[in-house]
Design an enzyme around this catalytic site. Structure first.
Site, PDB file in Angstrom:
ATOM      1  N   CYS A 130       9.444  -5.153  -6.739  1.00  0.00           N
ATOM      2  CA  CYS A 130       9.829  -4.263  -5.649  1.00  0.00           C
ATOM      3  C   CYS A 130       9.369  -4.827  -4.298  1.00  0.00           C
ATOM      4  O   CYS A 130       9.791  -5.894  -3.895  1.00  0.00           O
ATOM      5  CB  CYS A 130       9.304  -2.854  -5.902  1.00  0.00           C
ATOM      6  N   ALA A 131       8.474  -4.138  -3.613  1.00  0.00           N
ATOM      7  CA  ALA A 131       7.953  -4.625  -2.333  1.00  0.00           C
ATOM      8  C   ALA A 131       6.830  -5.640  -2.526  1.00  0.00           C
ATOM      9  O   ALA A 131       6.540  -6.427  -1.628  1.00  0.00           O
ATOM     10  CB  ALA A 131       7.449  -3.458  -1.496  1.00  0.00           C
TER      11      ALA A 131
END
Length: 179
Positions: free
Chosen positions: A100-101
């Protein structure tokens, strides 16, 4: 040992799905509480970590896993212990896995330079030096990156494949009825 780092604001499925896949494959995983013994996911669920950051041992590190989520990713990146674990794992050639991030943490450190990688859309500029991939899960050498919660199981299965074998990853895939 595989260390899965948890910081307040982490995306719960991005941590629990890989943990589940690895456990099913017989891999020893310890969740590491970065912001305390109990860590609160972005959805509000509190998870009790197995160990604290002071208990991480670099002697037997096979992989580190960084789930995404906000502000979990920021909290991970701000942790000196997480930074040290990522550096140590990378130097040893252990797997450094982020979803994800969280691949942005690896990009900011410069360890994606010359590697193919992916992240949640909008974080591409943070993957400094990487060749961006349209794939949902990418392995390049000892770096495994993935896009987000929707592919958390695939991310976990890719880590199983890297640490155990493709055969074991497929066994776990069939056992959980994943296409």
């Amino acid at each position: 040992m595989v260390y899965l780092f948890l910081a307040d604001g982490f995306e719960i499925i991005e941590a629990m799905a890989p943990l589940d896949m690895l456990t099913r494959a017989g891999v020893e995983v310890k969740t590491v509480g970065v912001t305390g013994d109990y860590v609160t996911a972005s959805c509000g669920v509190a998870v009790k970590a197995d160990i604290s950051v002071s208990e991480v041992s670099y002697d037997d590190i096979e992989a580190v896993i960084l789930p995404g989520g906000m502000p979990g990713t920021v909290n991970l990146e701000n942790s000196e212990a997480v930074q040290d674990a990522v550096d140590n794992a990378n130097v040893q050639g252990a797997y450094v896995c982020a979803i994800c991030a969280a691949p942005s943490i690896l990009g900011h450190k410069g360890i994606l330079s010359g590697k193919e990688a992916t992240a949640f859309p909008g974080f591409e500029n943070d993957l400094e030096g990487a060749t961006l991939s349209d794939s949902y899960v990418v392995t390049d050498g000892n770096i495994i990156t993935a896009r987000g919660a929707g592919v958390a199981t695939e991310f976990g299965l890719e880590i199983v494949k890297a640490l155990v074998s493709e055969k074991e990853s497929e066994r776990v895939r069939k056992a959980i009825q994943c296409q």
